[in-house]
Design a protein around this motif. Structure first.
Motif, mmCIF file in Angstrom:
data_model
loop_
_atom_site.group_PDB
_atom_site.id
_atom_site.type_symbol
_atom_site.label_atom_id
_atom_site.label_comp_id
_atom_site.label_asym_id
_atom_site.label_seq_id
_atom_site.Cartn_x
_atom_site.Cartn_y
_atom_site.Cartn_z
ATOM 1 N N ALA A 179 0.856 -1.183 0.000
ATOM 2 C CA ALA A 179 0.000 0.000 0.000
ATOM 3 C C ALA A 179 0.891 1.232 0.000
ATOM 4 O O ALA A 179 2.068 1.167 0.381
ATOM 5 C CB ALA A 179 -0.916 0.006 1.219
ATOM 6 N N ALA A 184 -1.537 8.423 -7.448
ATOM 7 C CA ALA A 184 -2.352 7.415 -6.782
ATOM 8 C C ALA A 184 -2.990 6.470 -7.790
ATOM 9 O O ALA A 184 -3.082 5.251 -7.552
ATOM 10 C CB ALA A 184 -3.420 8.085 -5.928
ATOM 11 N N ALA A 225 -2.416 2.465 -7.824
ATOM 12 C CA ALA A 225 -3.479 1.469 -7.883
ATOM 13 C C ALA A 225 -3.265 0.514 -9.052
ATOM 14 O O ALA A 225 -3.433 -0.708 -8.910
ATOM 15 C CB ALA A 225 -4.834 2.167 -8.008
ATOM 16 N N HIS A 272 -2.679 -0.795 -2.506
ATOM 17 C CA HIS A 272 -3.786 -0.182 -1.793
ATOM 18 C C HIS A 272 -3.419 1.270 -1.468
ATOM 19 O O HIS A 272 -2.237 1.638 -1.496
ATOM 20 C CB HIS A 272 -4.088 -0.971 -0.527
ATOM 21 N N LEU A 273 -4.424 2.087 -1.127
ATOM 22 C CA LEU A 273 -4.209 3.526 -1.066
ATOM 23 C C LEU A 273 -4.665 4.133 0.249
ATOM 24 O O LEU A 273 -5.781 3.860 0.704
ATOM 25 C CB LEU A 273 -4.976 4.218 -2.196
ATOM 26 N N LEU A 321 -5.119 7.981 1.021
ATOM 27 C CA LEU A 321 -5.082 9.253 0.313
ATOM 28 C C LEU A 321 -5.311 10.405 1.275
ATOM 29 O O LEU A 321 -6.078 10.296 2.234
ATOM 30 C CB LEU A 321 -6.171 9.274 -0.761
ATOM 31 N N VAL A 342 -8.953 14.339 -2.483
ATOM 32 C CA VAL A 342 -8.296 13.412 -3.414
ATOM 33 C C VAL A 342 -7.715 14.181 -4.598
ATOM 34 O O VAL A 342 -6.615 13.894 -5.068
ATOM 35 C CB VAL A 342 -9.300 12.348 -3.889
ATOM 36 N N ALA A 363 -8.698 2.523 -8.794
ATOM 37 C CA ALA A 363 -8.812 1.659 -7.622
ATOM 38 C C ALA A 363 -9.846 0.566 -7.846
ATOM 39 O O ALA A 363 -9.631 -0.599 -7.467
ATOM 40 C CB ALA A 363 -9.172 2.494 -6.397
ATOM 41 N N SER A 419 -8.993 1.315 -0.285
ATOM 42 C CA SER A 419 -8.597 2.722 -0.165
ATOM 43 C C SER A 419 -9.230 3.337 1.071
ATOM 44 O O SER A 419 -10.310 2.930 1.504
ATOM 45 C CB SER A 419 -9.011 3.513 -1.401
ATOM 46 N N LEU A 450 -7.510 0.790 6.813
ATOM 47 C CA LEU A 450 -7.042 0.229 5.546
ATOM 48 C C LEU A 450 -6.676 -1.238 5.711
ATOM 49 O O LEU A 450 -7.035 -2.075 4.869
ATOM 50 C CB LEU A 450 -5.835 1.012 5.024
ATOM 51 N N ASP A 472 -13.784 5.896 1.758
ATOM 52 C CA ASP A 472 -12.841 5.410 0.759
ATOM 53 C C ASP A 472 -12.752 6.388 -0.403
ATOM 54 O O ASP A 472 -13.266 7.507 -0.336
ATOM 55 C CB ASP A 472 -13.215 4.001 0.294
ATOM 56 N N VAL A 473 -12.109 5.981 -1.481
ATOM 57 C CA VAL A 473 -11.877 6.894 -2.600
ATOM 58 C C VAL A 473 -13.181 7.323 -3.264
ATOM 59 O O VAL A 473 -13.282 8.428 -3.808
ATOM 60 C CB VAL A 473 -10.899 6.270 -3.618
#
Length: 303
Positions: A73, A87, A91, A96-97, A99, A103, A117, A124, A269, A282-283
């Motif tokens: 990650a 990012a 991905a 994994h992210l 952030l 974003v 993602a 994320s 995460l 999440d994202v």
């Protein structure tokens, strides 16, 4: 590849104040992860921060690929519109992210990360501090469960550029350019949306300096007002979120520093990676925040 028994290897992209003060210390101290490396746009800065935490240093474009290759990650501590394409690239490399917020400051940039993602099926988390700081996080969950809120008021009024202030973040070029709407707006929205529901109507107006005022209507039927600025006088600074409804009045509690909150985001995460279940922050939630802030900006500035 990790198993349930092995620590998650998390690399850090960024070497600025946020990386130095929050992310690197939290990652290095976390018992469930290994800080797999630090990448910076300047090799000297990456080397200094990596050495302080006993991690490898990487720089340059090739170094970024090396960080991805040695990490499960990647945590990002970069300006939003630098973060977003990197990012998406992370991905695509299977990382994994974690952030930072926002974003991105464009919907297209945030959507690129969300789609990358989703396509790579990586977990994320977007680090909105109040969603992970222990006391505010518990308060948000409690108020969401309570429901029946009539209205809410959120004020994030900072004095980042006032004479005599010595914040590490005052010299941030992207904050100077985009102001409080984009820097602290995600914080306010990250509290209101899980409690009151998504935004169905938004009206924005400009105030003094970089102040922005938002009027929101939510899926729950409740309304809220939001005031955001980094340019207030010192004596005017403060953060408040107040909910009013059938059960009375509820006020957001104070919280401590960001290191513990970031450690909780790392926990989130890790859990998402192990279980395959998406985290609420999440994202995709980060994309929604960008959509709302971009709409507010467009109303105010005619963009």
């Amino acid at each position: 590849m990790t198993t349930l028994e092995t620590p998650l290897r998390i690399g850090l992209a960024g070497t600025g104040p946020w990386a130095r003060n929050t992310q690197a210390p939290a990652l290095a101290a976390h018992p469930g992860v290994v800080l797999s490396g630090v990448w910076g746009r300047r090799a000297e800065a990456a080397g200094e921060l990596a050495a302080a935490h006993g991690a490898p240093a990487f720089s340059g474009d090739a170094g970024l690929d090396e960080l991805f290759a040695t990490s499960d990650a990647v945590a990002f501590a970069l300006p939003p519109d630098v973060q977003a394409p990197l990012a998406a690239r992370a991905a695509a490399a299977g990382c994994h992210l974690i952030l930072d917020k926002p974003v991105a400051t464009t919907v297209a940039g945030a959507r690129e990360v969300a789609e990358a993602a989703e396509q790579a099926r990586v977990a994320s988390v977007v680090f909105c501090t109040l969603r992970f700081a222990p006391r505010p996080a518990a308060w948000i969950a409690e108020q969401a469960a309570t429901g029946d809120w009539f209205t809410a008021r959120a004020e994030w009024i900072a004095a980042l550029w006032a004479p005599g202030t010595d914040s590490d973040y005052a010299a941030s070029p992207w904050r100077r350019e985009r102001g409080g709407l984009w820097d602290v707006g995600p914080h306010a929205l990250s509290v209101l949306l899980p409690v009151l529901g998504d935004v169905t109507e938004l009206t924005a107006a400009r105030g003094p300096a970089d102040a922005h005022h938002l009027i929101l209507r939510h899926t729950s039927g409740a309304s809220s007002t939001v005031t955001l600025t980094l340019g207030a006088p010192v004596a005017a600074a403060g953060v408040e979120v107040v909910l009013r409804g059938e059960h009375g009045v509820a006020e957001l509690p104070r919280w401590d520093g960001a290191v513990d909150a970031f450690a909780a985001a790392v926990d989130a995460l890790v859990t998402s990676v192990r279980t395959g279940e998406a985290h609420p922050c999440d994202v995709r939630f980060g994309l929604r925040l960008t959509e709302l802030l971009a709409e507010a900006e467009a109303q105010v500035h005619g963009a």
